[in-house]
Design an enzyme around this catalytic site. Structure first.
Site, PDB file in Angstrom:
ATOM      1  N   GLU A  76      -5.379  -8.268  -1.026  1.00 25.13           N
ATOM      2  CA  GLU A  76      -6.079  -8.102   0.254  1.00 25.13           C
ATOM      3  C   GLU A  76      -7.540  -7.804  -0.037  1.00 25.13           C
ATOM      4  O   GLU A  76      -7.850  -7.013  -0.928  1.00 25.13           O
ATOM      5  CB  GLU A  76      -5.525  -6.923   1.068  1.00 25.13           C
ATOM      6  CG  GLU A  76      -4.209  -7.166   1.724  1.00 25.13           C
ATOM      7  CD  GLU A  76      -3.769  -6.019   2.622  1.00 25.13           C
ATOM      8  OE1 GLU A  76      -4.632  -5.361   3.238  1.00 25.13           O
ATOM      9  OE2 GLU A  76      -2.554  -5.785   2.685  1.00 25.13           O
ATOM     10  N   GLU A 117       0.823  -1.216   0.000  1.00 31.52           N
ATOM     11  CA  GLU A 117       0.000   0.000   0.000  1.00 31.52           C
ATOM     12  C   GLU A 117       0.855   1.263   0.000  1.00 31.52           C
ATOM     13  O   GLU A 117       0.823   2.072   0.935  1.00 31.52           O
ATOM     14  CB  GLU A 117      -0.936  -0.002   1.217  1.00 31.52           C
ATOM     15  CG  GLU A 117      -1.909  -1.143   1.181  1.00 31.52           C
ATOM     16  CD  GLU A 117      -3.062  -1.034   2.188  1.00 31.52           C
ATOM     17  OE1 GLU A 117      -4.125  -1.580   1.929  1.00 31.52           O
ATOM     18  OE2 GLU A 117      -2.885  -0.386   3.232  1.00 31.52           O
TER      19      GLU A 117
HETATM   20  C1  BG6 Z   1      -4.353  -2.826   4.846  1.00 25.63           C
HETATM   21  C2  BG6 Z   1      -3.021  -3.301   5.313  1.00 25.63           C
HETATM   22  O1  BG6 Z   1      -4.370  -1.457   5.044  1.00 25.63           O
HETATM   23  O2  BG6 Z   1      -5.511  -3.264   5.480  1.00 25.63           O
HETATM   24  C3  BG6 Z   1      -3.044  -4.399   6.341  1.00 25.63           C
HETATM   25  O3  BG6 Z   1      -2.158  -3.620   4.265  1.00 25.63           O
HETATM   26  C4  BG6 Z   1      -4.240  -4.210   7.246  1.00 25.63           C
HETATM   27  O4  BG6 Z   1      -1.823  -4.403   7.012  1.00 25.63           O
HETATM   28  C5  BG6 Z   1      -5.496  -4.325   6.413  1.00 25.63           C
HETATM   29  O5  BG6 Z   1      -4.273  -5.063   8.332  1.00 25.63           O
HETATM   30  C6  BG6 Z   1      -6.808  -4.290   7.188  1.00 25.63           C
HETATM   31  O6  BG6 Z   1      -6.849  -3.196   8.004  1.00 25.63           O
HETATM   32  P1  BG6 Z   1      -7.140  -3.315   9.561  1.00 25.63           P
HETATM   33  O7  BG6 Z   1      -6.945  -1.955  10.055  1.00 25.63           O
HETATM   34  O8  BG6 Z   1      -8.519  -3.796   9.700  1.00 25.63           O
HETATM   35  O9  BG6 Z   1      -6.145  -4.280  10.089  1.00 25.63           O
END
Ligand code: BG6
Length: 474
Positions: A372, A179
């Site tokens: 993701e 990211e």
């Molecule tokens: C992304 C990141 O921003 O979202 C992860 O690459 C992160 O590291 C994921 O965990 C989900 O976000 P969160 O805040 O729910 O953990």
């Protein structure tokens, strides 16, 4: 068949959110280790509150996380049982170079990932490696101000060269920065940047971004020289921005916000600064120091594929009076009345994934990879130990349908899908354990209590079937 043969189904994690063992095996302290849970988390992550040491008043969730450092064999076995074809993980920079500027790497750290990759390969799981997922050795923050300094390019590329060389026969897919656009939104968490009073924050952020972009291009060059078969990608916190109304002013704002994020990928994928960014910097008096050779380096070393995270779309208005906000990935967004939201306020928009896939494919015409996606939710362990996470299945099912449409109806080229936090891990934004994404439950709570035992949720067998049928039975 909707999904191509060889589609890389899997899951994703990051070292700082799952490994723990933060000082084991000669590992050095990293930025992520000094980001506490609780009310100081956000100011520290933003670079507004300086905390470069750990203290006894705070709880630091990364120190133990889910202790994958000691459990990876068991965890990878569970991934294999689900049928994973791919596992996205990150290497912890400070395991390899504890201070970041040593002449020689830490052999124990290198050995750890050798064993981890061997375990993946044993089950036919393709590793997809993020080289830098929200971590910088803390020593580099203290001595040179992290990515504020051009020296970082040297340290980072040495680290890349080390891992490329060591794992050249074990890893084919690489991502340079997780990211990368998060640098603008969470400067300390994203890039180890701290601000002093009176500093021009925007200029610092774009200067740091330039350093990361040059470092990424140089890493891509080195990687391709070490193994021409490597596929090296970039990684965007994705999700298109919708205009709140059809008022052209709203449409313009949505385009501006999208460009803020595309900026990074435009350079990594097309190889040059987009004109809109040059003009924006000129207008805002942002002066970036660049070296003569940077342009050519960026031009000649673009990425092989575009990866991104997708949790939600965003919504924006040009009218400051419209300010009905809800949380989103790293920054808040307007509430979209057409969408439901998770317990953390992140809005759920499967069609938005198809829109994002199409926008990125139109813009770059390179293969895409969703690295993701997922639903952070509270899971309830029932008396018999069962976790009925139908809400998660529902979320993922709808998003997989959207991917399928993008492939079959729109012709988007998609390499794979690694949903986030395939095993419960620490939340990046809140530091909680309660915000769970996994198919595998980990017994640990927000205060760090629990046995760390793993158990399968209902979604485990559901996802297994999705993979078995290559996305036909969802
Ligand atoms: C992304 C990141 O921003 O979202 C992860 O690459 C992160 O590291 C994921 O965990 C989900 O976000 P969160 O805040 O729910 O953990």
């Amino acid at each position: 068949m909707s999904f191509p043969k060889g589609f890389l189904w899997g899951g994703a994690t990051a070292a700082n959110q799952c490994e723990g063992g933060y000082l084991d095996g000669g590992r050095g302290l990293a930025t992520v280790d000094v980001v506490p849970a609780g009310k100081d988390r956000l100011p520290v992550a933003l670079g507004m509150k300086k905390m470069l040491e750990c203290d006894s008043e705070h709880y630091y969730p990364s120190h133990e996380a889910i202790d994958m450092y000691h459990n990876f064999k068991n965890d990878i076995r569970l991934f294999a049982e689900m049928g994973f074809k791919c596992y996205r993980l990150s290497i912890s920079w400070s395991r390899i170079f504890p201070n970041g500027d040593e002449s020689n790497p830490n052999e124990e750290g290198l050995k750890f990932y050798d064993e981890l990759f061997d375990e993946c390969i044993k089950y036919g799981i393709e590793p997809l490696v993020t080289i830098c997922h929200f971590d910088v050795p803390i020593h580099l923050v203290k001595t040179i101000g992290s990515w504020k300094s051009r020296k970082m390019i040297e340290h980072f590329t040495k680290y890349c060269e080390t891992v490329f060389t060591r794992y050249k026969n074990k890893v084919k897919y690489w991502l340079t920065f997780n990211e990368i656009n998060m640098l603008l939104h969470l400067p300390f968490m994203g890039a180890g940047i701290l601000f002093e009073d009176g500093e021009n924050k925007e200029e610092i952020k774009y200067q740091a971004a330039h350093h990361e972009l040059v470092a990424s291009a140089m890493a891509t060059k080195i990687g391709h020289e070490i193994n021409p078969e490597f596929k090296i990608g970039c990684m965007l916190a994705g999700g298109n921005t919708y205009p709140n109304t059809c008022n052209p002013k709203d449409v313009w704002r949505s385009m501006e916000l999208d460009r803020e994020n595309y900026f990074f990928i435009d350079i990594q994928s097309r190889g040059e600064y987009p004109t809109y960014a040059k003009k924006m910097m000129e207008r805002q008096g942002i002066n970036i120091k660049m070296e003569d050779e940077d342009d050519e380096l960026l031009k000649n070393n673009t990425v092989d594929f575009i990866s991104f995270s997708y949790y939600s779309s965003r919504l924006i208005s040009a009218d400051p009076a419209v300010n009905n906000l809800t949380e989103g990935n790293a920054f808040a967004t307007l509430k979209n009345p057409y969408l439901e939201a998770s317990e953390w306020g992140w809005q759920i928009d499967p069609l938005g994934l198809r829109i994002t896939l199409n926008s990125l494919y139109d813009r770059y015409q390179k293969p895409l990879f969703i690295v993701e996606n997922g639903l952070g939710a509270v899971d309830n362990v029932e008396e018999d130990g069962i976790i009925n996470d139908d809400y998660r299945i529902q979320y993922l099912r709808e998003h997989i349908k959207a991917m399928k449409d993008a492939i079959t109806e729109d012709g988007v080229e998609l390499l794979g899908y690694t949903p986030w936090g395939c095993i419960d891990l620490v939340s990046a934004s809140t530091g909680e354990m309660k915000k769970r994404y996994g198919f595998i439950y980990v017994d640990k709570d927000n205060d760090g209590k629990g046995t760390l035992a793993r158990s399968k949720k209902k979604s485990f067998n559901w996802y297994k079937k999705v993979i078995e049928t290559n996305g036909e039975d969802i």
